[in-house]
Design an enzyme around this catalytic site. Structure first.
Site, PDB file in Angstrom:
ATOM      1  N   ARG A 103       0.857  -1.177   0.000  1.00  0.00           N
ATOM      2  CA  ARG A 103       0.000   0.000   0.000  1.00  0.00           C
ATOM      3  C   ARG A 103       0.894   1.228   0.000  1.00  0.00           C
ATOM      4  NH1 ARG A 103      -4.493   0.745   4.651  1.00  0.00           N
ATOM      5  NH2 ARG A 103      -2.692   1.318   5.859  1.00  0.00           N
ATOM      6  N   THR A 107      -0.709   7.718  -0.958  1.00  0.00           N
ATOM      7  CA  THR A 107      -1.988   7.589  -1.688  1.00  0.00           C
ATOM      8  C   THR A 107      -2.847   6.449  -1.145  1.00  0.00           C
ATOM      9  OG1 THR A 107      -1.086   6.010  -3.266  1.00  0.00           O
ATOM     10  CG2 THR A 107      -0.862   8.358  -3.819  1.00  0.00           C
ATOM     11  N   ASP A 201       0.760  -2.319  12.372  1.00  0.00           N
ATOM     12  CA  ASP A 201       1.198  -2.760  11.040  1.00  0.00           C
ATOM     13  C   ASP A 201       1.636  -4.225  11.129  1.00  0.00           C
ATOM     14  OD1 ASP A 201       3.087  -3.363   8.839  1.00  0.00           O
ATOM     15  OD2 ASP A 201       2.678  -1.290   8.284  1.00  0.00           O
ATOM     16  N   ASP A 204       5.261  -5.096   9.885  1.00  0.00           N
ATOM     17  CA  ASP A 204       6.299  -4.576  10.782  1.00  0.00           C
ATOM     18  C   ASP A 204       6.372  -5.397  12.067  1.00  0.00           C
ATOM     19  OD1 ASP A 204       6.916  -2.634   8.970  1.00  0.00           O
ATOM     20  OD2 ASP A 204       5.988  -0.982  10.071  1.00  0.00           O
TER      21      ASP A 204
HETATM   22  C1  PRP Z   1      -0.765  -4.397   4.684  1.00  0.00           C
HETATM   23  C2  PRP Z   1      -1.527  -5.692   4.794  1.00  0.00           C
HETATM   24  C3  PRP Z   1      -2.360  -5.690   3.528  1.00  0.00           C
HETATM   25  C4  PRP Z   1      -2.657  -4.225   3.334  1.00  0.00           C
HETATM   26  C5  PRP Z   1      -4.064  -3.949   3.767  1.00  0.00           C
HETATM   27  O1  PRP Z   1       0.286  -4.536   3.819  1.00  0.00           O
HETATM   28  O2  PRP Z   1      -0.701  -6.809   4.947  1.00  0.00           O
HETATM   29  O3  PRP Z   1      -1.688  -6.229   2.400  1.00  0.00           O
HETATM   30  O4  PRP Z   1      -1.748  -3.502   4.176  1.00  0.00           O
HETATM   31  O5  PRP Z   1      -4.410  -2.641   3.512  1.00  0.00           O
HETATM   32  P1  PRP Z   1      -5.500  -2.253   2.419  1.00  0.00           P
HETATM   33  O6  PRP Z   1      -6.674  -3.143   2.654  1.00  0.00           O
HETATM   34  O7  PRP Z   1      -5.804  -0.809   2.718  1.00  0.00           O
HETATM   35  O8  PRP Z   1      -4.893  -2.426   1.066  1.00  0.00           O
HETATM   36  P2  PRP Z   1       1.329  -3.327   3.518  1.00  0.00           P
HETATM   37  O9  PRP Z   1       0.847  -2.510   2.360  1.00  0.00           O
HETATM   38  O10 PRP Z   1       1.588  -2.586   4.788  1.00  0.00           O
HETATM   39  O11 PRP Z   1       2.600  -4.072   2.994  1.00  0.00           O
HETATM   40  P3  PRP Z   1       3.574  -5.076   3.808  1.00  0.00           P
HETATM   41  O12 PRP Z   1       2.834  -6.358   3.987  1.00  0.00           O
HETATM   42  O13 PRP Z   1       4.722  -5.199   2.868  1.00  0.00           O
HETATM   43  O14 PRP Z   1       3.941  -4.445   5.114  1.00  0.00           O
HETATM   44  N1  URA Z   2      -2.159  -2.773   7.178  1.00  0.00           N
HETATM   45  C1  URA Z   2      -1.753  -3.159   8.401  1.00  0.00           C
HETATM   46  O1  URA Z   2      -0.753  -3.867   8.540  1.00  0.00           O
HETATM   47  N2  URA Z   2      -2.458  -2.726   9.470  1.00  0.00           N
HETATM   48  C2  URA Z   2      -3.553  -1.966   9.356  1.00  0.00           C
HETATM   49  O2  URA Z   2      -4.186  -1.621  10.383  1.00  0.00           O
HETATM   50  C3  URA Z   2      -3.949  -1.568   8.069  1.00  0.00           C
HETATM   51  C4  URA Z   2      -3.244  -2.001   6.991  1.00  0.00           C
END
Ligand code: PRP
Ligand code: URA
Length: 209
Positions: A103, A107, A201, A204
């Site tokens: 994400r 944006t 997150d 993380d």
């Molecule tokens: C997180 C999570 C989803 C997304 C959800 O990933 O694991 O993939 O956010 O958010 P959304 O429904 O608003 O799209 P992130 O983009 O943080 O990437 P990561 O897994 O690499 O940390």
């Molecule tokens: N992605 C995450 O990892 N946590 C949230 O709360 C939303 C998106």
């Protein structure tokens, strides 16, 4: 398709521990695996079995066995990786594809950066996995991507641990043919589109970044 909330007490207990900010990455990872395995039981409740001939120490018997479909596990990178072992505990022979989507910070739009699907997935049941469903952007993009590869939504089950109502609504609207399995639907998103009360997150916390 209905949204299935797996409200089993042990899943809810583990989820509460997962949410605690003191829970360290090692425990966080283990809990994600355990919750995923429990959720996978629920998501496979309707699976068909076929009759197999076996021999017990006492006699030959025709009994229900091996699931007919092949199983594909499709984690959305990166946090979805943490759920893969939980699925493999139930389906040790499953094949694993990967979809890289993150994400974009400002944006909040999904950005695709990697994709590797197993060959010949015809007829297989496909589990798309990601612990978090927030705005729904990432899940919708992943499902769209799979559909452009000819995978019908009716064969896709989306497993997530925590969702916001906004994300559930977005997936339901864009992909009403996809079943959603979730351990809890929280109250809302904050201004940065984090789920509240949520768990922070997921990527993380899982990988200590
Ligand atoms: C997180 C999570 C989803 C997304 C959800 O990933 O694991 O993939 O956010 O958010 P959304 O429904 O608003 O799209 P992130 O983009 O943080 O990437 P990561 O897994 O690499 O940390
Ligand atoms: N992605 C995450 O990892 N946590 C949230 O709360 C939303 C998106």
């Amino acid at each position: 398709m209905p949204v299935h909330v797996t409200s089993h007490p042990m899943i809810q207990h583990k989820l509460t521990v997962l949410r605690r900010k003191e829970t360290p990455p090692k425990d966080f990872r283990e809990l994600v695996v355990e919750i995923t395995t429990c959720m996978a039981y629920e998501a496979t409740r309707e699976f068909h079995l076929r009759e197999v001939d076996i021999e017990t120490p006492l006699m030959k018997a025709r009994l229900k066995g091996v699931i007919e479909n092949g199983i594909i596990i499709m984690p959305i990178l990166r946090a979805g990786l943490g759920m893969v072992d939980g699925m493999l505990r139930l389906f040790p022979d499953a094949r694993v594809g990967h979809i890289g989507i993150y994400r974009e910070h400002d944006t909040l739009k999904p950005v695709e950066y990697y994709c590797k699907f197993p060959q010949e997935m015809e007829g297989d049941a496909i589990f798309l996995i990601d612990p978090m469903l927030a705005t729904g952007g990432s899940a919708c993009a992943a499902i769209e991507f799979m559909k452009t590869r000819g995978i019908p939504g009716s064969r896709i089950k989306f497993l997530c641990i925590l969702a916001a109502p906004e994300g559930v609504a977005a997936v339901e609207e864009a992909h009403p043919d996809v079943d959603i399995y979730v351990a809890a639907i929280d109250s809302r998103l904050n201004e940065q589109a984090y789920i509240l009360p949520g768990l922070g997150d997921a990527g993380d916390r899982m990988f200590g970044t």
